[in-house]
Design a protein around this motif. Structure first.
Motif, PDB file in Angstrom:
ATOM      1  N   ARG A 147     -63.860  38.441  38.751  1.00  0.00           N
ATOM      2  CA  ARG A 147     -65.062  38.274  37.941  1.00  0.00           C
ATOM      3  C   ARG A 147     -65.725  39.639  37.784  1.00  0.00           C
ATOM      4  O   ARG A 147     -65.535  40.524  38.608  1.00  0.00           O
ATOM      5  CB  ARG A 147     -66.083  37.324  38.596  1.00  0.00           C
ATOM      6  N   SER A 148     -66.513  39.794  36.756  1.00  0.00           N
ATOM      7  CA  SER A 148     -67.300  41.014  36.613  1.00  0.00           C
ATOM      8  C   SER A 148     -68.387  41.011  37.678  1.00  0.00           C
ATOM      9  O   SER A 148     -69.172  40.064  37.762  1.00  0.00           O
ATOM     10  CB  SER A 148     -67.939  41.068  35.224  1.00  0.00           C
ATOM     11  N   ARG A 201     -71.717  42.642  39.350  1.00  0.00           N
ATOM     12  CA  ARG A 201     -72.867  43.462  38.953  1.00  0.00           C
ATOM     13  C   ARG A 201     -73.851  43.688  40.097  1.00  0.00           C
ATOM     14  O   ARG A 201     -74.946  44.177  39.887  1.00  0.00           O
ATOM     15  CB  ARG A 201     -73.562  42.820  37.740  1.00  0.00           C
ATOM     16  N   TYR A 257     -75.869  49.032  29.492  1.00  0.00           N
ATOM     17  CA  TYR A 257     -75.475  47.820  30.235  1.00  0.00           C
ATOM     18  C   TYR A 257     -74.700  48.146  31.516  1.00  0.00           C
ATOM     19  O   TYR A 257     -73.736  47.458  31.866  1.00  0.00           O
ATOM     20  CB  TYR A 257     -74.608  46.912  29.352  1.00  0.00           C
ATOM     21  N   PHE A 308     -75.894  48.790  37.331  1.00  0.00           N
ATOM     22  CA  PHE A 308     -75.347  48.610  38.677  1.00  0.00           C
ATOM     23  C   PHE A 308     -74.435  49.753  39.105  1.00  0.00           C
ATOM     24  O   PHE A 308     -73.947  49.786  40.218  1.00  0.00           O
ATOM     25  CB  PHE A 308     -74.556  47.293  38.734  1.00  0.00           C
ATOM     26  N   CYS A 338     -66.619  46.071  37.248  1.00  0.00           N
ATOM     27  CA  CYS A 338     -67.165  45.560  35.993  1.00  0.00           C
ATOM     28  C   CYS A 338     -66.801  46.550  34.899  1.00  0.00           C
ATOM     29  O   CYS A 338     -67.067  47.746  35.017  1.00  0.00           O
ATOM     30  CB  CYS A 338     -68.678  45.383  36.055  1.00  0.00           C
ATOM     31  N   TYR A 339     -66.131  46.043  33.884  1.00  0.00           N
ATOM     32  CA  TYR A 339     -65.743  46.880  32.747  1.00  0.00           C
ATOM     33  C   TYR A 339     -66.969  47.083  31.867  1.00  0.00           C
ATOM     34  O   TYR A 339     -67.638  46.119  31.497  1.00  0.00           O
ATOM     35  CB  TYR A 339     -64.649  46.173  31.949  1.00  0.00           C
ATOM     36  N   GLY A 399     -68.219  48.750  28.293  1.00  0.00           N
ATOM     37  CA  GLY A 399     -67.657  49.240  27.044  1.00  0.00           C
ATOM     38  C   GLY A 399     -68.099  50.656  26.698  1.00  0.00           C
ATOM     39  O   GLY A 399     -69.275  51.013  26.830  1.00  0.00           O
ATOM     40  N   ARG A 419     -61.459  27.719  31.790  1.00  0.00           N
ATOM     41  CA  ARG A 419     -61.380  28.430  30.508  1.00  0.00           C
ATOM     42  C   ARG A 419     -60.170  28.026  29.677  1.00  0.00           C
ATOM     43  O   ARG A 419     -60.078  28.389  28.516  1.00  0.00           O
ATOM     44  CB  ARG A 419     -61.340  29.942  30.744  1.00  0.00           C
TER      45      ARG A 419
HETATM   46  C1  LIG Z   1     -64.718  45.528  26.011  1.00  0.00           C
HETATM   47  C2  LIG Z   1     -65.649  45.021  27.089  1.00  0.00           C
HETATM   48  C3  LIG Z   1     -66.901  45.587  27.220  1.00  0.00           C
HETATM   49  C4  LIG Z   1     -67.762  45.157  28.225  1.00  0.00           C
HETATM   50  N1  LIG Z   1     -68.941  45.818  28.420  1.00  0.00           N
HETATM   51  C5  LIG Z   1     -69.753  45.449  29.440  1.00  0.00           C
HETATM   52  C6  LIG Z   1     -70.928  46.196  29.739  1.00  0.00           C
HETATM   53  O1  LIG Z   1     -71.242  47.186  29.071  1.00  0.00           O
HETATM   54  N2  LIG Z   1     -71.688  45.811  30.780  1.00  0.00           N
HETATM   55  C7  LIG Z   1     -71.378  44.713  31.548  1.00  0.00           C
HETATM   56  O2  LIG Z   1     -72.111  44.407  32.485  1.00  0.00           O
HETATM   57  N3  LIG Z   1     -70.245  43.985  31.306  1.00  0.00           N
HETATM   58  C8  LIG Z   1     -69.426  44.338  30.292  1.00  0.00           C
HETATM   59  N4  LIG Z   1     -68.253  43.654  30.068  1.00  0.00           N
HETATM   60  C9  LIG Z   1     -67.884  42.520  30.954  1.00  0.00           C
HETATM   61  C10 LIG Z   1     -68.037  41.168  30.238  1.00  0.00           C
HETATM   62  O3  LIG Z   1     -69.404  40.872  30.085  1.00  0.00           O
HETATM   63  C11 LIG Z   1     -67.331  40.106  31.105  1.00  0.00           C
HETATM   64  O4  LIG Z   1     -65.960  40.406  31.212  1.00  0.00           O
HETATM   65  C12 LIG Z   1     -67.479  38.692  30.515  1.00  0.00           C
HETATM   66  O5  LIG Z   1     -68.827  38.279  30.557  1.00  0.00           O
HETATM   67  C13 LIG Z   1     -66.631  37.648  31.251  1.00  0.00           C
HETATM   68  O6  LIG Z   1     -66.944  37.622  32.625  1.00  0.00           O
HETATM   69  P1  LIG Z   1     -65.815  37.851  33.740  1.00  0.00           P
HETATM   70  O7  LIG Z   1     -65.344  39.297  33.605  1.00  0.00           O
HETATM   71  O8  LIG Z   1     -66.521  37.614  35.039  1.00  0.00           O
HETATM   72  O9  LIG Z   1     -64.699  36.904  33.498  1.00  0.00           O
HETATM   73  C14 LIG Z   1     -67.381  44.087  29.088  1.00  0.00           C
HETATM   74  C15 LIG Z   1     -66.108  43.524  28.941  1.00  0.00           C
HETATM   75  C16 LIG Z   1     -65.244  43.996  27.968  1.00  0.00           C
HETATM   76  C17 LIG Z   1     -63.849  43.410  27.893  1.00  0.00           C
END
Ligand SMILES: Cc1cc2nc3c(=O)[nH]c(=O)nc-3n(C[C@H](O)[C@H](O)[C@H](O)COP(=O)(O)O)c2cc1C
Length: 168
Positions: A11-12, A14, A66, A69, A114-115, A117, A157
């Motif tokens: 999971r992402s 934060r 964004y 964290f 956490c990815y 962008g 999902r």
């Molecule tokens: C291209 C991309 C950009 C994203 N950018 C952000 C970001 O700037 N900040 C953040 O907190 N999460 C970011 N995310 C994470 C997404 O919010 C997260 O993957 C999505 O809500 C699904 O949650 P999970 O990763 O827990 O499955 C990004 C994900 C992707 C793939």
């Protein structure tokens, strides 16, 4: 952790334990996973800029809307494409695959990611701060650290309506 579990439970993250220092060997394991990703024509056009310096991390955080964290995570990996190596403009896909490998490997080792962008809007923003050469384009920023809170798992999902066989 097997592959299915890693994929389904990543999971992402934060919320991170501030001040945690990751052993170098774990970071190497995580980056190695990135370097084993598939890439078009096997060009492996990735470069990884690991930011650990707290002053730099704070500046990166303050320049990204964004990624609040990031400083608690203690580490941010800029996943970049070397434009001089990529095949036919496919570098973005290559480094995206490397990014997912990194996040899954980190999760397997008990770390959170956490990815954040960067591509397509923020590719130029960090050039000066990180002294990036012209042929290096950052695509994503992966926060990496020790989670301080368990993240809630999502609803199922899998959706069979999104799957099509043979013809639409
Ligand atoms: C291209 C991309 C950009 C994203 N950018 C952000 C970001 O700037 N900040 C953040 O907190 N999460 C970011 N995310 C994470 C997404 O919010 C997260 O993957 C999505 O809500 C699904 O949650 P999970 O990763 O827990 O499955 C990004 C994900 C992707 C793939």
């Amino acid at each position: 952790m097997n592959t299915t579990e890693a994929i389904l439970t990543r999971r992402s993250v934060r919320h991170y334990e501030a001040g945690f220092k990751m052993p170098e060997s774990d970071l190497t394991t995580i980056l190695r996973a990135g370097m084993y990703a598939p890439s078009a024509m096997n060009k492996q056009p990735w470069e990884f800029l690991v930011v650990t310096d707290s002053v730099l991390l704070t500046m990166v955080r303050d320049n990204h809307p964004y990624a609040a964290f990031l400083t608690d995570a203690g580490m941010g990996i800029f996943v970049c494409v070397d434009l001089s190596k990529e095949y036919n403009g496919m570098g973005i896909m290559d480094v995206s695959m490397a990014s997912q490998n990194i996040m899954l490997q980190a999760h397997d080792l008990g770390y959170g990611t956490c990815y954040c962008g960067i591509y397509p809007d923020r590719c130029e923003e960090f050039n000066d701060l990180l002294k990036l050469p012209e042929h290096i384009q950052p695509i994503g920023l992966i926060a990496l650290g020790k989670p301080s809170k368990e993240v809630k798992q999502p609803e199922e999902r899998y959706n069979s309506e999104l799957v099509h066989f043979n013809q639409w």
